[in-house]
Write a protein that holds these residues in place. Sequence first.
Motif, mmCIF file in Angstrom:
data_model
loop_
_atom_site.group_PDB
_atom_site.id
_atom_site.type_symbol
_atom_site.label_atom_id
_atom_site.label_comp_id
_atom_site.label_asym_id
_atom_site.label_seq_id
_atom_site.Cartn_x
_atom_site.Cartn_y
_atom_site.Cartn_z
ATOM 1 N N MET A 158 0.823 -1.200 0.000
ATOM 2 C CA MET A 158 0.000 0.000 0.000
ATOM 3 C C MET A 158 0.864 1.259 0.000
ATOM 4 S SD MET A 158 -3.162 0.730 2.550
ATOM 5 C CE MET A 158 -4.058 2.287 2.586
ATOM 6 N N ASP A 159 2.037 1.206 0.611
ATOM 7 C CA ASP A 159 2.941 2.353 0.600
ATOM 8 C C ASP A 159 3.419 2.650 -0.823
ATOM 9 O OD1 ASP A 159 4.614 4.255 2.333
ATOM 10 O OD2 ASP A 159 6.155 3.281 1.115
ATOM 11 N N ALA A 160 3.708 1.592 -1.578
ATOM 12 C CA ALA A 160 4.096 1.789 -2.981
ATOM 13 C C ALA A 160 2.940 2.390 -3.774
ATOM 14 C CB ALA A 160 4.526 0.465 -3.597
ATOM 15 N N ALA A 161 1.723 1.924 -3.526
ATOM 16 C CA ALA A 161 0.550 2.473 -4.217
ATOM 17 C C ALA A 161 0.359 3.940 -3.861
ATOM 18 C CB ALA A 161 -0.693 1.667 -3.850
ATOM 19 N N LEU A 162 0.624 4.297 -2.605
ATOM 20 C CA LEU A 162 0.525 5.699 -2.204
ATOM 21 C C LEU A 162 1.543 6.544 -2.955
ATOM 22 C CD1 LEU A 162 -0.667 7.897 -0.422
ATOM 23 C CD2 LEU A 162 0.913 7.195 1.401
ATOM 24 N N GLY A 163 2.726 5.987 -3.201
ATOM 25 C CA GLY A 163 3.712 6.705 -3.998
ATOM 26 C C GLY A 163 3.199 6.991 -5.395
ATOM 27 N N PHE A 164 2.541 6.032 -6.012
ATOM 28 C CA PHE A 164 1.964 6.250 -7.343
ATOM 29 C C PHE A 164 0.818 7.264 -7.285
ATOM 30 C CE2 PHE A 164 3.743 1.886 -8.056
ATOM 31 C CZ PHE A 164 4.677 2.266 -9.015
ATOM 32 N N ALA A 165 0.059 7.264 -6.178
ATOM 33 C CA ALA A 165 -1.005 8.254 -6.022
ATOM 34 C C ALA A 165 -0.418 9.662 -5.940
ATOM 35 C CB ALA A 165 -1.836 7.938 -4.784
ATOM 36 N N ARG A 166 0.698 9.799 -5.244
ATOM 37 C CA ARG A 166 1.369 11.108 -5.195
ATOM 38 C C ARG A 166 1.764 11.557 -6.608
ATOM 39 N NH1 ARG A 166 4.270 8.505 -0.785
ATOM 40 N NH2 ARG A 166 3.798 9.446 1.256
ATOM 41 N N GLU A 167 2.382 10.644 -7.351
ATOM 42 C CA GLU A 167 2.801 10.990 -8.705
ATOM 43 C C GLU A 167 1.602 11.379 -9.575
ATOM 44 O OE1 GLU A 167 4.944 7.634 -10.149
ATOM 45 O OE2 GLU A 167 6.826 8.227 -9.193
ATOM 46 N N ALA A 168 0.515 10.634 -9.446
ATOM 47 C CA ALA A 168 -0.676 10.937 -10.229
ATOM 48 C C ALA A 168 -1.258 12.296 -9.858
ATOM 49 C CB ALA A 168 -1.731 9.847 -10.032
ATOM 50 N N ALA A 169 -1.017 12.724 -8.617
ATOM 51 C CA ALA A 169 -1.493 14.025 -8.152
ATOM 52 C C ALA A 169 -0.517 15.145 -8.490
ATOM 53 C CB ALA A 169 -1.725 13.977 -6.645
ATOM 54 N N GLY A 170 0.576 14.811 -9.194
ATOM 55 C CA GLY A 170 1.555 15.820 -9.564
ATOM 56 C C GLY A 170 2.531 16.158 -8.463
ATOM 57 N N LEU A 171 2.713 15.239 -7.520
ATOM 58 C CA LEU A 171 3.612 15.454 -6.389
ATOM 59 C C LEU A 171 4.824 14.549 -6.510
ATOM 60 C CD1 LEU A 171 0.861 15.337 -3.603
ATOM 61 C CD2 LEU A 171 1.841 17.413 -4.627
ATOM 62 N N ALA A 172 5.869 14.877 -5.749
ATOM 63 C CA ALA A 172 7.022 13.994 -5.672
ATOM 64 C C ALA A 172 6.600 12.681 -5.022
ATOM 65 C CB ALA A 172 8.141 14.647 -4.866
ATOM 66 N N ARG A 173 7.265 11.592 -5.396
ATOM 67 C CA ARG A 173 6.876 10.265 -4.920
ATOM 68 C C ARG A 173 6.961 10.138 -3.395
ATOM 69 N NH1 ARG A 173 5.648 5.497 -6.983
ATOM 70 N NH2 ARG A 173 6.276 3.590 -5.889
ATOM 71 N N ASP A 174 7.853 10.939 -2.768
ATOM 72 C CA ASP A 174 7.999 10.875 -1.317
ATOM 73 C C ASP A 174 7.468 12.137 -0.638
ATOM 74 O OD1 ASP A 174 9.882 12.591 -2.289
ATOM 75 O OD2 ASP A 174 11.559 11.776 -1.134
ATOM 76 N N ALA A 175 6.628 12.901 -1.319
ATOM 77 C CA ALA A 175 6.102 14.142 -0.749
ATOM 78 C C ALA A 175 5.192 13.852 0.440
ATOM 79 C CB ALA A 175 5.329 14.920 -1.817
ATOM 80 N N GLY A 176 5.188 14.776 1.400
ATOM 81 C CA GLY A 176 4.276 14.650 2.515
ATOM 82 C C GLY A 176 2.841 14.874 2.063
ATOM 83 N N VAL A 177 1.937 14.007 2.510
ATOM 84 C CA VAL A 177 0.525 14.130 2.137
ATOM 85 C C VAL A 177 -0.356 13.859 3.350
ATOM 86 C CG1 VAL A 177 0.838 13.494 -0.289
ATOM 87 C CG2 VAL A 177 0.410 11.698 1.421
#
Length: 585
Positions: free
Chosen positions: A503-522
């Motif tokens: 799920m952490d990897a999926a969250l990284g892809f969600a960040r990217e899809a939102a136009g954020l860095a893969r490790d950005a705080g959300v």
Amino acid sequence: MFRFIKGLFALIGLITVLLAAGGGYLAYRFLEREEPAPETIVLELDLDQPLAEYVPDDPLAGALFARTESLRDMVDSLDRARSDPRVKGVVARLGGDRIGTGKVQELRAAIQRFRDSGRFAYAFAETFGELGPGDRAYYLASAFDRIWLQPVGMVGLTGIGATIPFAREALDELQVQPELRHREEYKSFMNTFTEREFTEPHREMIEALVGDLHEQLVSGIAEGRGMDPAALRQLIDRGPFLDRESVEAKLVDQLGYFDEIRDAALDRAGAGAELVEGGDYLDVAGRPHGSGPTIALIYGTGSIQRGESGVDPLMGGASMGSDDVAAAFEEAAEDPKVRAILFRIDSGGGSAVASETIRRALVKAREAGKPVIVSMGEAAASGGYWIAMNADRIVAQPGTLTGSIGVIAGKVVTTGLWGRLGIDWEQVTRGRNATMWSPLSTYSESESQRLDTILDDIYGAFVRNVAEARKLPAAAVRDIAKGRVWTGSQAKALGLVDELGDMDAALGFAREAAGLARDAGVTLRLFPEPESPWRQALDLVSGRSEAAATTAVLGRLQPLLRELAPLVRDPAAETLSMPPTGLLR
């Protein structure tokens, strides 16, 4: 007048109860927060228990009743702790083989992230399966720095197996006639009712699943323990192992008791270190992902049904209501703060109509400009795959059970059973196909034709939707469909999922899809949002929480009920259901 006064006093009594419950909860939370956390912490986790994929936040229940742990609690504790300078390490109790492969892989990934942050991780087991299997528990333990085993304990490392019931002979004895059909041959849910043993496609599928999961087990343990995979396979063939044999085989680092590993962990953490349970730590430190742009988190867990989500006493978990999940998507899509949606699925399917309602809600969210990333848990098969296929990206664990692109429908005819009991039935009907759904008669020729038309239509829609959503040729989808269940690693090779990960990897892809860095705080925000303590108190008083109490009573029966689930579920009620694999926990 008397009725008015009586009602007034009843209302006053209800308000008094609500105020008392709410006040008690607030006082509990206030006192709980008053106690500061130690300056040096060793996290303590109980992984020797079944874990729900997700338990909705329920602070009132947490105050009045025992805490219910979940996979989310465990992973969030580890992820929050790895950025907390007070936390030096973790000690986990495990040993029972009661957590499925997908959840184990989720925990292994969280432990690895925790270790990568420079902290230590100790695993302790009284036994890895006492006169029973302990493979998955040991698979989880192999992700830790060190493994301690209590003297007299065992390492029940014997390999992966699957056990599936076949009830045709019993149904024949009862004179119960299953009238079931499927699309296509690997959609083996009906086989439990119609066969006495494996069909060739059914056996082929189970052999492939067990083989792939066994290789995942071997490769994971070998990597974690620094062993040669070939040598480990030979060890597995010699299992289970006594305590001293486990040390000699380097499966275990040390024999000892929990107080000894506790003291060793506290000594390593430094002066003043204290053990803090994972749930207590979360109460004080808060969950991770609490600041930054918002990503919506929607859970879809349990059997898929029309209407509201609820509790599934049979399987000991939640049921996924299409109304509630669709509403969560609509709410997230309309929220201007939400940048993307993370949809976590753990489901073997259910109603085709309910699955389509959820799929459409996902599509509409994407059309509203909200990217949707699916994270598959223990299973996302049949209806569970139907609701996932239109996501922007699908992420599965290697051990996730997915696919099962097929359909089953029919009924169980009970006329013979009623006759044995001396009960006769008479029917008065109008309409050529009026008895189509009746359990008192077999399908007539016209009813049979309509059933085949229904099956063909749903299966055709499933294949077409998968082909369109996954950008695959329809012929290729038909070749990999046929009702067959695949592991996540197999599904990735076939194009049914995009990535392997947790799920952490999926969250990284969600960040990217939102136009954020893969490790950005959300900010990971749950939809639907948890009810307030006052709403929970009202539910408690009005009796809506009785389902939770029923589930608790059935808790001790659930392991047996899970094994017998294919026999007691209505095979005609869930057209998009994954066939039993004998693998899930």
